[in-house]
Design a protein around this motif. Sequence first.
Motif, PDB file in Angstrom:
ATOM      1  N   THR A 211       0.693  -1.039   0.023  1.00 26.23           N
ATOM      2  CA  THR A 211       0.021  -0.065   0.018  1.00 26.23           C
ATOM      3  C   THR A 211       0.902   1.252  -0.104  1.00 26.23           C
ATOM      4  O   THR A 211       2.125   1.147   0.554  1.00 26.23           O
ATOM      5  N   GLY A 212       0.379   2.206  -0.563  1.00 29.51           N
ATOM      6  CA  GLY A 212       1.034   3.584  -0.391  1.00 29.51           C
ATOM      7  C   GLY A 212       0.123   4.715  -0.951  1.00 29.51           C
ATOM      8  O   GLY A 212      -1.041   4.361  -0.690  1.00 29.51           O
ATOM      9  N   PRO A 213       0.600   5.782  -0.811  1.00 28.94           N
ATOM     10  CA  PRO A 213      -0.059   7.059  -0.976  1.00 28.94           C
ATOM     11  C   PRO A 213      -1.076   6.828  -2.137  1.00 28.94           C
ATOM     12  O   PRO A 213      -2.194   7.645  -2.266  1.00 28.94           O
ATOM     13  N   GLY A 214      -0.530   6.152  -3.268  1.00 28.24           N
ATOM     14  CA  GLY A 214      -1.342   6.252  -4.457  1.00 28.24           C
ATOM     15  C   GLY A 214      -2.680   5.560  -4.058  1.00 28.24           C
ATOM     16  O   GLY A 214      -3.894   5.727  -4.973  1.00 28.24           O
ATOM     17  N   ASP A 215      -2.794   4.628  -3.067  1.00 28.76           N
ATOM     18  CA  ASP A 215      -3.880   3.845  -2.830  1.00 28.76           C
ATOM     19  C   ASP A 215      -5.139   4.980  -2.250  1.00 28.76           C
ATOM     20  O   ASP A 215      -6.076   4.411  -2.434  1.00 28.76           O
ATOM     21  N   LEU A 216      -4.851   6.154  -1.930  1.00 31.13           N
ATOM     22  CA  LEU A 216      -5.440   6.858  -1.287  1.00 31.13           C
ATOM     23  C   LEU A 216      -6.302   7.754  -2.454  1.00 31.13           C
ATOM     24  O   LEU A 216      -7.386   8.050  -2.154  1.00 31.13           O
ATOM     25  N   LEU A 217      -5.748   7.664  -3.437  1.00 31.83           N
ATOM     26  CA  LEU A 217      -6.427   8.510  -4.835  1.00 31.83           C
ATOM     27  C   LEU A 217      -7.711   8.304  -5.090  1.00 31.83           C
ATOM     28  O   LEU A 217      -8.681   8.918  -5.448  1.00 31.83           O
ATOM     29  N   GLN A 218      -8.199   6.880  -4.803  1.00 29.47           N
ATOM     30  CA  GLN A 218      -9.608   6.327  -5.112  1.00 29.47           C
ATOM     31  C   GLN A 218     -10.640   6.975  -3.921  1.00 29.47           C
ATOM     32  O   GLN A 218     -11.507   6.856  -4.372  1.00 29.47           O
ATOM     33  N   LEU A 219      -9.991   7.672  -2.919  1.00 31.89           N
ATOM     34  CA  LEU A 219     -11.011   8.262  -2.183  1.00 31.89           C
ATOM     35  C   LEU A 219     -11.370   9.583  -2.542  1.00 31.89           C
ATOM     36  O   LEU A 219     -12.284  10.089  -1.955  1.00 31.89           O
TER      37      LEU A 219
END
Length: 481
Positions: A211-219
Motif C-alpha cells: 500500500t502507498g499514498p497512491g492507494d488513497l487517490l480512489q477516495l
Amino acid sequence: MITSRRMAAVDANAEALGVPRKQLMESSGNAIARVVRGLVDPGASVALVCGRGNNGGDALVAARFLQEYETAVHLLGRPETITTQIARENWGALVASELEAAVVQDSRAFEPGDPDLVVDAILGTGVTGALREPERSVVELLGDLEAPVLSVDVPTGIDPDTGDRLGGTDGVAIDADHVVTFHDRKPGLGSLDAEVTVADIGIPRAAELFTGPGDLLQLDRRPDSHKGENGEVLVVGGGPYTGAPTLAAAAALRAGADLVRVACPEVVAREVQAFSPDLIVRPFPGETLASPHVDRILELAAAHDAVVFGPGLGDTEAALDAVREFLEQFEGNAVIDADALRVVPAVDTDATLVCTPHQGELRAMGGPSAEDWESRADLAADYAAELDHILLVKGKYDVVTDGESVRVNRTGNPGMTVGGTGDVLAGAVGALLAVLPPFEAAAVGAFANGRAGDIAHDDMGNGLVATDLIDRLPEALRTDE
Ligand SMILES: NC(=O)C1=CN([C@@H]2O[C@H](COP(=O)(O)OP(=O)(O)OC[C@H]3O[C@@H](n4cnc5c(N)ncnc54)[C@H](O)[C@@H]3O)[C@@H](O)[C@H]2O)[C@H](O)CC1
Ligand SMILES: [K+]
C-alpha cells in the motif's frame, strides 16, 4: 491486467518509493522507440502525434531515442497548455534540441504528410468521455493514411478499461495495428485486433504489492456529494467493554463516514454518548448482545452502508450465538473484529466480510501462521479463498487478501501495540467499506491506520494511545500532499 485507476495508484506509489514519474516516462519513451525499431528501418519517416498529457509526453521522449529516423512530432495544442510539468519539460528538450516539432492548434493545420509509421500518443489512460477537438478530427484524418499505426499505451478513442469506443456509436477511435502498453496489459486491449507489446518501464513490484499514498487517490470525493452519500456506518459491540465500540465509531467518523451509529447495551450507550456528541447511539436492553436483539440489529444494519461487528462484544455464549444468527441472515458489508471473528469459519452467510484478526486471532479461527510475511501472505490468501471472505491480518506487515489478490501494508510502528488500535482500524475500515470495494477498503484502512500511528509516533513516541490515532486519521487519509 490493470485498470487505469489502479495504474494511477501504482504510479503514485512508485513515486513515493523514489521512482519519479519523469523517470517512468523516459522508460516509456524508450520502449516506444524499441517497438518502432522493430517495425520500420532507420531512415524511415515516423509521425509522432502527441496529445497534451503524459501519453503525448511518452512520444516526445521517444523522438529523442529515434534520431536515426526522420521523425516529425505533431503537438495537438499550444505548448503552454501541456497539462503536466514532465511532458512540458520533454517538449522543451525537443525544441532546444532542434528536433522537428510542429504545433497543431487546429486540425486544419495538421499536415502529417505520407509517413511510413504513425505513432498515436494522443490520449492514454487519462482520457475522459468522447474525443474533443482537435483530437477528434486528427483521429479521423489519421484514419485516411496508408501507414500502419502504433498506439502508445492504448489506442486513442478507446476506453482503456472496457475496450469500448468512447462517445458510443458517434465516437471515433484509432484503428491501431500495434500497441505498446506500459507495465501491464489494460483490460480494454483484449478485444482489439492489434499486436500488443507490454513494456516493462521499471515500476518496482513493491509499488503494486505494498500500500502507498497512491492507494488513497480512489477516495477523491465528488464535490457535489451530500450527507449520507459518503457512508453510514453501524458499529455493533460493547458489553464487557465500552471503550472499544467508542473508538471504532469515532475512528469511522474521522475516516470520513457521514453518520455513525452505535448499537450497544444500554449501560454502554450512556458512556458512548458521553464520550462524543458526534455519535448516535441505538441502545438495546440488557448488558450484552443476545439472540433477542438480532432482528433489531438486522433492521438497523440494512439501513447502513457498512457494519463494524465485534468491538468490545466479549466472548459470552449469548453474544457469539447472536453474531452467528446475525451473519446467517445478513447480506450486506461488514467488518468483523475481535471475539466475533471466531464465529466466521463455521457460519454460512451471504454477507461480504472483511475479517481483521491479528495473528493470534487468525490461529484461533483455525487459520494458518508463518514466521515471515511472505509465507504469511501466501497462506492467508489460501485461507481467505477457503473462507470466501476478505482477510486483513494485522502484524508488522499487515496482509490484506481476498483469496486472489494480496496487498501488504508497511505503515505503523511498535508504539501501536497499545490497547485500542485494533478498534480504530476496524472503525476506519468500516468507514471505507461504505465507499470502496471491500478489498480496497481493507488495504486503505490498514495504510491509513498505520500512517496515523506513524504521525502520532512523531509527537508521542511509544506513549501514543488509540485516541491519538483517531485524531490523525484525517491527515493520514489526505491525498493533497
Ligand atoms: N505508469 C505508467 O503507466 C505511466 C504512464 N505514462 C503515460 O501517461 C499516460 C496517462 O497520462 P495522463 O496525463 O494521465 O493522461 P493522457 O495523456 O491520457 O490524457 C490527458 C490529457 O488529455 C485531455 N483529455 C482527456 N480526455 C479527453 C478527450 N475526451 N478529448 C480530448 N482531450 C482529452 C486531458 O485534458 C489531458 O490534457 C499513460 O497512458 C501513459 O502513456 C507516463 O509516461 C508515466 C508512467
Ligand atoms: K494513445
